[in-house]
Motif scaffolding. Structure first.
Motif, short mmCIF file in Angstrom:
data_model
loop_
_atom_site.label_atom_id
_atom_site.label_comp_id
_atom_site.label_asym_id
_atom_site.label_seq_id
_atom_site.Cartn_x
_atom_site.Cartn_y
_atom_site.Cartn_z
N THR A 143 0.82 -1.21 0.00
CA THR A 143 0.00 0.00 0.00
C THR A 143 0.85 1.26 0.00
N PRO B 100 0.88 -2.92 -7.43
CA PRO B 100 0.65 -3.79 -6.26
C PRO B 100 1.23 -5.19 -6.40
N MET C 42 -7.00 -4.54 -8.84
CA MET C 42 -8.11 -3.82 -8.25
C MET C 42 -9.37 -3.99 -9.10
N GLN D 265 -5.65 -4.82 -1.04
CA GLN D 265 -6.21 -4.55 -2.36
C GLN D 265 -7.71 -4.84 -2.41
#
Lengths: 321, 286
Positions: free
Chosen positions: A74, A84, A154, A230
């Motif tokens: 994050t 990510p 995401m 996520q």
């Protein structure tokens, strides 16, 4: 242990196919969410098992690795725009290094001493994150919203991609742990568990193999942490670094059967839906009734079924033959 | 040495004596049965609430609640041992570790359900105010609680060394099988140790309720610290727990003074980790 009978292979394939088909059959956000949580805790239980089940290191500090994974990816995403997926790997490596750093001083601790040390370690991490401005301290962090895609890790319109990602993570973890336990490392770990002194006498480096186990376990747990960040898109120390998460992981492994590959998965499939659904049914006002039931369940398991459900199933299976 | 520093040392000692009492209760259980009572902090919380309700409903001052808290916690310990802990004594190590976690989660959440998570306080205890020695302030309830803790610890120490039952407990702690062979009823010793350990934390809870906030989560921090004290002092060692308790109390206050109060517990846990690294068996363990 390494060899599977055709019947077992067939069973695993059927279960896997059923799990892949599940989102196509069951629509609805909540069941999907429960399944995702089931996979996530099963994965962490499998990772814990490497420590507690095979090497008798009863870690009650897995939340620290979970949190390190979640925070690393994050922070990298928010401050440095790092993808990510890369954050996931970096978080895993950081958690493994932290695990090694904490594993060296703890490497001579056994049983209760190890359990308490792992709690103390996780509490230090929690307290530091609670006061560390760079990581948002107690206010926590909200993840920046990116367009939904697998590359961005995401998704906003549906939970189904998360479901498949987590399922893949779980299968990967099971495979890694299975691979380790059927190979030399696994025999060493079990030798250490059975007799510390004897293993030492045979020339097995006690410290080294325990460190390997901690590092792999930390890496996998951190992966679950990044996934969680996520998935929920919000992080604070009181949601990812707390003792109840560590305890939940231990219980999942214990209920299913510590020291067996599929045990934690069985444990998670019972425990996680139970706790998620009771929370929805009873815990809407935050009264804690769901947690009370949970406490009772823990007492009953440890007093009456301490070898776990997997142990029970194996016993029944043997009798049937 | 500045006067502020002396004040911090005094504060550290005051909390340290109470920590010792809490930890001695835990170390007895740990030493005799090789079981960590993870609900120890929650027992403390229960005792504080007993004291609170006796005050609120019947106007009984916490200082007079001590015998009631002690008795009730003794009974609770006996029941938990008989119906739960004795069942896992022969089970796997993991079950022994986890069973009291279940008790802890249950009690903590039952307290939230019954009494809400809000902070409560005993408004006007009999003992209040401070004694002043120059610039050094000594809170009277804290001083009484500390003196009381030392007396109780001493009494327990004498009981274990001098009485027949106490010797049986110590013998079981040293070697269960030998004690059994010598005619010690080890099951009764287990039950008694668990009950005495709980009663001790009951006394500590009554003391603490005189000046500390009372809320369902209070057991969490105290519980964790007492595990560290016990492990730091050494497996099952009463003297070790006593010394480690005082040590942790001082380190915690000085750590908060020199660094940041927010990190005081982190410093305590770090000290514990460093100690077990150097001496895995704890300060006075063997």
């Amino acid at each position: 242990m390494g060899k599977f009978t055709p019947r077992q292979i067939a069973l695993y394939v059927v279960v896997l196919v059923a799990l892949i088909a599940f989102p196509l059959v069951v629509k609805g956000t909540f069941p999907t969410h429960v399944m995702i949580m089931f996979f996530m805790f099963a994965m962490m239980g499998v990772a814990w098992n490497l420590l507690g089940g095979y090497a008798a290191m009863f870690s009650f500090g897995q939340a620290a690795f979970f949190g390190i994974g979640a925070y690393t990816s994050t922070i990298l995403l928010m401050n440095y725009h790092v993808n990510p997926w890369i954050g996931l790997v970096v978080g895993g490596i950081l958690a493994a290094l932290t695990g090694a750093a904490i594993g060296i001083p703890c490497s001579n601790l056994r049983g209760h001493y190890f359990a308490i040390a792992s709690i103390a370690f996780a509490e230090i991490v929690r307290i530091c994150f609670n006061n560390w401005k760079f990581v948002g301290a107690a206010e926590g962090l909200s993840l920046p919203l990116l367009p939904e895609s697998l590359g961005n890790f995401m998704f906003h319109s549906t939970k189904v991609p998360y479901y498949y990602i987590m399922l893949a993570f779980l299968v990967l973890s099971i495979f890694i742990c299975w691979y380790i336990t059927v190979n030399r490392g696994g025999f060493y770990l079990r030798a250490i568990k059975e007799s510390h002194e004897l293993a030492k006498g045979m020339g097995i480096s006690f410290v080294r193999y325990r460190l390997y186990a901690i590092m792999v376990s930390a890496f996998l747990t951190a992966m679950a942490g990044t996934f969680y960040a996520q998935y929920i898109l919000y992080l604070d120390p009181e949601s990812v670094l707390i003792l109840p998460i560590s305890v939940q992981v231990v219980l999942v492994a214990m209920l299913g059967g510590a020291g067996t590959i599929m045990g934690p998965v069985i444990g998670a499939v019972i425990l996680i839906p139970l706790s998620e659904y009771t929370r929805v049914w009873l815990g809407t006002k935050g009264t804690g009734v769901d947690m009370m039931l949970y406490g009772v369940l823990i007492m009953l398991i440890s007093a009456y079924q301490p070898k776990g459900v997997w142990g029970l199933l194996t016993a029944i299976g043997k009798r049937a033959k | 040495m500045s006067e502020q520093l002396i004040q911090q040392l005094v504060n550290g000692l005051l909390i340290g004596f109470l920590y010792s009492l809490i930890a001695i209760g835990l170390t007895m259980i740990w030493g005799v049965m090789n079981i960590i009572n993870f609900a120890h902090g929650d027992f403390l919380m229960l005792s504080m609430f007993i004291s609170f309700w006796l005050y609120t409903l019947y106007g009984l001052d916490p200082i007079f609640s001590i015998p009631i808290c002690t008795g009730l916690l003794f009974l609770l310990g006996l029941l938990i041992y008989k119906y739960l802990v004795s069942k896992v004594m022969t089970g796997p190590a993991l079950a022994q570790l986890v069973v009291t976690f279940g008790v802890s989660i249950f009690i903590a959440n039952a307290a939230v359900l019954l009494w809400t998570p809000d902070f409560k306080m005993i408004e006007k205890p009999l003992l209040t105010g401070t004694w002043s020695f120059g610039t050094i302030q000594l809170s009277i309830p804290k001083a009484v609680a500390s003196a009381g803790s030392v007396l109780v610890s001493l009494a327990l120490f004498l009981f274990l060394r001098k009485s027949k039952t106490g010797k049986a407990i110590l013998a079981t702690e040293m070697n269960r099988n030998s004690a059994l062979l010598m005619g010690v009823n080890t099951d009764r010793v287990n039950a008694l140790s668990f009950a005495i350990g709980s009663a001790l934390v009951g006394i500590a809870g009554a003391f603490l309720s005189m000046y500390y906030y009372i809320y369902p989560g209070v057991g969490g921090t105290f519980g964790l610290i007492s595990f560290c004290i016990v492990a730091l002092g050494g497996f099952g060692s009463i003297e070790g727990a006593f010394i480690a308790g005082i040590l942790i109390g001082i380190v915690q206050t000085l750590g908060g003074y020199f660094f940041d109060p927010a990190y005081k517990y982190a410093i305590v846990f770090a000290l514990y980790l460093v100690t077990v690294w150097i001496r895995p068996q704890g300060l006075l363990g063997w």
